[in-house]
Scaffold this motif. Sequence first.
Motif, PDB file in Angstrom:
ATOM      1  N   ASN A   1       0.836  -1.183   0.000  1.00  0.00           N
ATOM      2  CA  ASN A   1       0.000   0.000   0.000  1.00  0.00           C
ATOM      3  C   ASN A   1       0.879   1.245   0.000  1.00  0.00           C
TER       4      ASN A   1
ATOM      5  N   LYS B   1       3.758   7.364   2.684  1.00  0.00           N
ATOM      6  CA  LYS B   1       3.599   6.297   3.660  1.00  0.00           C
ATOM      7  C   LYS B   1       3.395   4.999   2.900  1.00  0.00           C
ATOM      8  N   THR B   2       4.113   3.965   3.314  1.00  0.00           N
ATOM      9  CA  THR B   2       3.975   2.659   2.676  1.00  0.00           C
ATOM     10  C   THR B   2       3.680   1.604   3.733  1.00  0.00           C
ATOM     11  N   LYS B   3       3.073   0.532   3.295  1.00  0.00           N
ATOM     12  CA  LYS B   3       2.773  -0.594   4.184  1.00  0.00           C
ATOM     13  C   LYS B   3       2.963  -1.880   3.405  1.00  0.00           C
ATOM     14  N   ASP B   4       3.621  -2.842   4.045  1.00  0.00           N
ATOM     15  CA  ASP B   4       3.842  -4.167   3.456  1.00  0.00           C
ATOM     16  C   ASP B   4       4.607  -4.085   2.137  1.00  0.00           C
TER      17      ASP B   4
ATOM     18  N   SER C   1       8.359  -4.237   5.058  1.00  0.00           N
ATOM     19  CA  SER C   1       8.398  -3.152   6.030  1.00  0.00           C
ATOM     20  C   SER C   1       7.308  -2.115   5.768  1.00  0.00           C
ATOM     21  N   ASP C   2       7.069  -1.286   6.796  1.00  0.00           N
ATOM     22  CA  ASP C   2       6.235  -0.095   6.693  1.00  0.00           C
ATOM     23  C   ASP C   2       7.171   1.115   6.789  1.00  0.00           C
ATOM     24  N   SER C   3       6.764   2.232   6.188  1.00  0.00           N
ATOM     25  CA  SER C   3       7.652   3.390   6.232  1.00  0.00           C
ATOM     26  C   SER C   3       6.886   4.697   6.142  1.00  0.00           C
ATOM     27  N   GLU C   4       7.538   5.739   6.636  1.00  0.00           N
ATOM     28  CA  GLU C   4       7.111   7.122   6.449  1.00  0.00           C
ATOM     29  C   GLU C   4       8.345   7.885   5.984  1.00  0.00           C
TER      30      GLU C   4
ATOM     31  N   ARG D   1       9.148  -5.544   9.443  1.00  0.00           N
ATOM     32  CA  ARG D   1       8.220  -6.496  10.045  1.00  0.00           C
ATOM     33  C   ARG D   1       8.591  -7.936   9.736  1.00  0.00           C
TER      34      ARG D   1
END
Length: 217
Positions: free
Chosen positions: A1, A22-25, A38-41, A60
């Motif tokens: 995402n 912002k990213t997720k997975d 990972s998730d990131s900002e 993660r």
Amino acid sequence: NFTGAGFATLTNGAVAFQFSAKTKDVRLRYPAGISSISDSEIQLVHSAQRSSISGTVTVRRLVFNPQQDTAGMLADISHAAPIPSAGDDSLAGMNLDIQIQTAPDVALQSKVAESIQADASLRLRGTISDPALLGRVNISQGSVLFFGNKYTISRGTISFYNPAKIDPILDVDLQTRARGVDVTLTVTGPPSHLGFTYRSDPPLEFSDIVALLATGR
């Protein structure tokens, strides 16, 4: 995402931009043999006065699939290629200030390590073309394949002190049992110049411990 926002301007032929994302997975395969989720900002800023990438990355899941054992994998990390810049050489000099941390329930998987429990707090500095890493990885338990032998980790740290490059420094106690003898191997130093200290119970001469681990006798 992925979600993001920002703007770009063109003034007298000079491009400036500022974006946040912002990213997720997100899966990343870097360096060779290592895959992470990972998730990131992240914030990207580029202008005549400032050019940088900053933010936080929370790992993660981490999967190691090296072609050699743990010692060889660490050597590869210390000689990792620069972070890819998507073919845009104009971004190679962007400054980095990215906090890298592990999630509380981080999952670590590898062909050369089992049941690893670890936490990391690292900061990626330098530039895209010349990255450096500062901080520490603490290892509380697990088992690894090291120079062909399987060891249990009793305690360990991988520290990064060098502000000019990615230069891991090990301080790890590894334990194994061979033909009724308990052997503890302490590994210290950078992968290119590792120092080894052996001790055993019952006590054996250094040459006997090496022979025991190498041949089982």
